[in-house]
Scaffold this motif. Sequence first.
Motif, short mmCIF file in Angstrom:
data_model
loop_
_atom_site.label_atom_id
_atom_site.label_comp_id
_atom_site.label_asym_id
_atom_site.label_seq_id
_atom_site.Cartn_x
_atom_site.Cartn_y
_atom_site.Cartn_z
N LYS A 50 0.65 -1.36 0.21
CA LYS A 50 0.07 -0.41 0.09
C LYS A 50 1.19 1.23 -0.27
N GLN A 51 0.90 2.15 -1.03
CA GLN A 51 1.15 3.58 -0.87
C GLN A 51 0.61 4.75 -1.32
N GLU A 52 0.60 5.81 0.12
CA GLU A 52 0.05 7.35 -0.03
C GLU A 52 1.48 8.06 -0.55
N THR A 53 0.30 8.65 -1.41
CA THR A 53 0.08 9.69 -2.45
C THR A 53 -0.19 10.71 -2.74
N ILE A 54 -0.08 12.25 -2.61
CA ILE A 54 -0.59 13.25 -2.84
C ILE A 54 -1.82 13.31 -4.47
N VAL A 55 -1.15 12.41 -5.53
CA VAL A 55 -2.07 12.57 -7.05
C VAL A 55 -1.40 11.27 -7.21
N MET A 56 -2.28 10.82 -8.00
CA MET A 56 -2.28 8.66 -8.84
C MET A 56 -2.89 9.34 -9.85
N ILE A 57 -1.96 9.19 -10.61
CA ILE A 57 -2.11 9.25 -12.14
C ILE A 57 -2.33 8.40 -13.19
N VAL A 58 -2.70 7.72 -13.40
CA VAL A 58 -3.06 6.77 -14.34
C VAL A 58 -3.27 6.76 -15.82
N GLY A 59 -2.03 5.99 -16.32
CA GLY A 59 -1.74 6.47 -18.23
C GLY A 59 -0.50 6.98 -17.76
N ALA A 60 0.57 6.97 -18.53
CA ALA A 60 1.38 7.02 -19.05
C ALA A 60 1.57 7.33 -20.75
N GLY A 61 0.79 8.23 -21.32
CA GLY A 61 1.21 8.39 -22.26
C GLY A 61 1.81 9.82 -22.57
N PRO A 62 1.33 10.22 -23.38
CA PRO A 62 1.77 12.15 -23.49
C PRO A 62 0.94 12.39 -22.28
N ALA A 63 -0.07 12.15 -22.25
CA ALA A 63 -1.25 13.61 -21.14
C ALA A 63 -0.39 13.04 -19.87
N GLY A 64 -0.26 12.05 -19.32
CA GLY A 64 0.22 11.08 -18.13
C GLY A 64 2.17 11.83 -17.67
N ILE A 65 2.39 12.01 -18.61
CA ILE A 65 3.68 12.40 -18.22
C ILE A 65 3.74 13.66 -18.63
N ALA A 66 3.06 14.26 -18.95
CA ALA A 66 2.58 15.74 -19.03
C ALA A 66 1.99 16.34 -17.67
N THR A 67 1.20 16.13 -16.89
CA THR A 67 0.59 16.10 -15.78
C THR A 67 1.94 15.58 -14.97
N SER A 68 1.84 14.35 -14.71
CA SER A 68 3.41 14.35 -13.85
C SER A 68 4.80 15.39 -14.12
#
Length: 381
Positions: A2-20
């Motif tokens: 189990k991991q906790e974080t502030i933001v989870m992003i599902v998907g590492a296409g251009p959309a996901g990596i840009a948001t990250s």
Amino acid sequence: MKQETIVMIVGAGPAGIATSACLNLLSIPNIVLEREDCYASLWQKKAYDRLKLHLAKNFSQLPHMPFPLSAPTFVPKNMFVQYLKNYVYHFNVDPLYQRSVESAWYDKSAQKWVVTAQNNVSGLVEEYVSEFLVVATGENSEGFIPNVYGLDTFKGLVIHSSEYENGKTFGDKDTLVVGAGNSGMEIAYDLCNWGAQTSVVVRSPIHVLNKELVQLGMYFLKYIRCTIVDKMVLVLSKLLYGDLGRFGIQRPLKGPFLLKKETGRSPVIDVGTISKIKTGDIKVMTSIKDIQGDIIKFTNGQERQFDAIVFATGFKSTVRKWLKEDGGLFNEKGMPKHKSPNHWKGENGLYCVGFASAGLFGISNDAKNIANDIFRIVDGK
């Protein structure tokens, strides 16, 4: 696990990596989950060889990193993949790969999102908890092939455009491309150049422009009303291509940029396909009625034998397979309920990026909006 974080992003296409990347610049912790073994898998593994970005590079760059000055105006696939590699490295985007998200739901008591994912390497189910959830799987999550009566009787090759690399293996086969969007028209052109006997199904009216006209139109849209830009671009298109109705291609009633704004349908950016259609090297067909073995019947009464079919019929969202609560954001098809520019934010910290039918330009805007909104909320606590 189990991991906790502030933001989870599902998907590492251009959309996901840009948001990250945007979140990393604001020092907001985030985790990116990706079902494949690499970022931007659609570009790295499922894009045909001759593909170039259909918009000029200044409309296709991700946030905070322009293309090099030496890059051509319309960036080829391999150069774009290298750009993404540099982007991921520069902004320290580090996705967790081979994680297939099984479910995501909002825990109202804890006021947090709970995401479960199958680790495809270890076989274990992992759990992630976050204050915010960003859906970055986009509109192109899964290739779509329509139900065609008799398709199961066809003995030749049947593939989706995401499986197409080039026309080398098709030889002189009679090949039917189903779908006259940008991918379908460019694949038809590529097949023809490799020597295949090529036909393309044009099911509905389309606008045909070249890259320069699109670039010109997008420039003037900054200063002039859309309807005026459409009229100007259509006049130039007619001068360039003439009456395409003679070849089975009808124009929509609404202009190309208005149609894009209202429906998300892009104009076809011609790479040479139209000249092949005019010379008869590529045949235009109407919609498929049914298939009987290797014989395909069309709605205008024509019947022809084919050796292969390439379905360039688009993709579909898979969000509703794993997102258990839509947060007021998604409809039953896994697409935003609200039109751009109000499409990216839902309830309880749920966001989506890459669903605006606006390509990389839309992704860039979404990613910046989401990161800034999350920063505002976190900073205000």
